[in-house]
Each structure stands twice: as C-alpha cells, then as structure tokens.
Design an enzyme around this catalytic site. Sequence first.
Site, PDB file in Angstrom:
ATOM      1  N   LYS A 111       9.073  -0.270   3.888  1.00 59.98           N
ATOM      2  CA  LYS A 111       9.269   1.114   3.470  1.00 59.98           C
ATOM      3  C   LYS A 111      10.667   1.623   3.811  1.00 59.98           C
ATOM      4  CE  LYS A 111       4.558   2.948   3.431  1.00 59.98           C
ATOM      5  NZ  LYS A 111       3.744   4.102   3.858  1.00 59.98           N
ATOM      6  N   LYS A 117       0.053  -5.288  -8.189  1.00 57.97           N
ATOM      7  CA  LYS A 117      -1.021  -4.358  -7.861  1.00 57.97           C
ATOM      8  C   LYS A 117      -0.916  -3.082  -8.689  1.00 57.97           C
ATOM      9  CE  LYS A 117      -2.243  -2.937  -3.537  1.00 57.97           C
ATOM     10  NZ  LYS A 117      -2.183  -2.850  -2.063  1.00 57.97           N
ATOM     11  N   LYS A 168       0.594   3.736  -7.844  1.00 59.70           N
ATOM     12  CA  LYS A 168       1.000   5.078  -8.287  1.00 59.70           C
ATOM     13  C   LYS A 168       2.500   5.140  -8.529  1.00 59.70           C
ATOM     14  CE  LYS A 168       1.403   6.350  -3.495  1.00 59.70           C
ATOM     15  NZ  LYS A 168       0.540   6.565  -2.359  1.00 59.70           N
TER      16      LYS A 168
END
Length: 350
Positions: free
Chosen positions: A118, A211, A214
Amino acid sequence: MSFVERVFSGVQPTGNLHLGNYLGAIVNFVKMQETHNCIYCVVDMHAITMGMDVWGGPAELARTTREVTAAFIASGIDPKKHIVFNQSQVSGHAELAWIFNCVARMGWLNRMTQFKEKAGKDRENASVGLYDYPVLMAADILLYRATHVPVGEDQKQHLELSRDIAQKFNNDFGDSIRSHGAHDGMLFPLPEPLIMGAATRVMSLRDGTKKMSKSDASDYSRINLTDDADTIAQKIRKAKTDPEPLPSEEKGLEPRPEADNLVGIFAALSGRSKADVLRDFGGGQFSSFKNALVELCVTKLSPIAGEMKRLVADPGHIDAILIDGSDRARAIADETMKLSKDVVGFIRRR
Ligand code: TRP
C-alpha cells in the site's frame, strides 16, 4: 484457560461493495451468526490511513460507512441479535491500540507485506497510521477478546501479528494479570483466523486472473451490490469468455480462468458445487449459461440492492443502528479496557 467463543470482523468503508465482497466476506458473516455471537465493525479509522484521494473525503466516508452498514443488514446480518457498529464510536479501539503500540516491535511491523504494497515506492510519504494499521486491527479484535476472525487470505499475516501481540502482552504482564485475577494470567485469547472465500474468490469479469476489485478502472469488471437488474445483465453479457463450450468436468475449467470464474459465481450464488453446475451446463454454449447466470444474479442480488437503497434513503435509521451497536460494543470494550489499564498500572476512577 478458554475464552467464550466470539466472532469479530471488520470491513473498510472505502469505495463500493461488489460481488467479491459479498461472496467472499458478507455471506460468511451471515452464516457465522447461527453458531456464534458476532461483532461486525465498519472500520472507519482504518479507512483514513490512506490518502484522502483513496477514501474520498469526509462526505464520502460518512456515505460509505452507512452503505456498508446497509449492505450488512440487507444481506441478513441481524443488528439486534449481534452487533453492528462503526469503529470510531468506541474509543477503546484507539486506547488499546496505544498500549499495543508499546508491545508490538518495529521489526514485526517492518515485515508486513500489505504495508509495503500500500505504501508503494514513496514510503517516506505514507501515513504513520498506515504503518500502524495492523496494531489497530489487533486492538479491534482483542478489545472484545474475540476468538474467531473471518478474514480474507490477504489478512492472514495481520492475524498472526494479533496473536503475537496478545501473546507478548500476556507474557510481559503475566504477573500483573494473575494478580488481577484475570483468566489464569491470560488477558487476551490468541485469535484464530477463519480464512474465507478460498472456494469463492471472485475474479474480474474482464480478466479471470485478476481479483474483482473496487479499484479496477472498468466498472464492467465487477458487479456492484447496488447495480440494478439491467446493469447486472449487461455486465454479465459483456463478461470475457473463450470460444469453447463449457466443459462437463471441473478439471476442464483449470486452464480457463474466465469460465472458471463464471461457473464459480454461479455455484456460490446457488449454493451448489461447480461440478454440479457443470452437470447442467457442460457442453453448452456460454450464451445460454450467461442467461441463466443473469437470472440467478438478479434473483439473488436485486432484493439486496433494493433493501440497501431503502436503508440508505433513511440515514437517521442507519445512524441509530450504529449508535445502538456502539453502545453494546462499548459495554464489552469497557470491561477489557478497565482490566488492561489495571494490568498496565494506569490509575483510573473506580
Ligand atoms: N484489515 C481488514 C481488511 O482490510 C479490515 C479489518 C480491520 C479487520 N480490523 C479488523 C478484519 C479486525 C478483521 C478483524 O480486510
């Protein structure tokens, strides 16, 4: 010493919920209600660890917090029998996280792969909160002395850290814990991960090797929980496939990620195995399978979308649910905080 079995899990209020969140997490949350006391938390404090461009700013955070709550309830989580609340309403999360900050070691956090992912290249510019994220997560779980934590595979390392923190706290403060009569020298249980969605990892409709997410630029890659019937139909009809008819055996899906994904979605939504689904559709063309999948998706998801819409139209009602949940969560959390403060040696009003 054994602890009362209790389930805790958290979902971040960022972006829109999609079929992957539903089949990978929420369906499991619903099921756990039959066997356990469950606490489901909308982790708004975790959401703000990334930049505002990711979580969208104050108005968006409030909107998505309510939307996740609505999704929980619309999917069948019972906020009266169990607890649904947003993290920031129970101050114990932040308080226990501070104590755990002083138990967890820099070396442990430096190993966290999700932080590395991240934070990306510009680690100097990541928030301190992002680095500390797993410690707050340990506090979430252990504040309720939860024993079972349904999470995705990607959270396994964070769960291990929670166990390490619980264990080190129990060891470091063992004498003090015993002198306060708590659990034979164990204030915190070592929480067990329940890895969800192994069988139903939902992949992108545009690329069966990625995957469903969003953050994918294309909305056609995912089915959002709030999509209406027409949108669902369009997305499934446009979903990537290959030119072969569907295989009759599950093994035939292996080299065909898009086919595997669509059959997997059908299986998960209908509560059947992939092999069973292929008994009906094996040898047939995608077009007829897709028609059946559209019908199934619409039948299963439209009522949820409708109920979510109804719920978010009345934010006062959702907020009341979150306040009631927070009050009941706080009652449990306060007990843990009192004990933790006594054990550490913090003076408090009695
Ligand atoms: N980190 C989790 C995720 O992104 C969310 C989360 C926060 C959580 N606190 C938690 C999950 C406690 C389980 C238990 O999926």
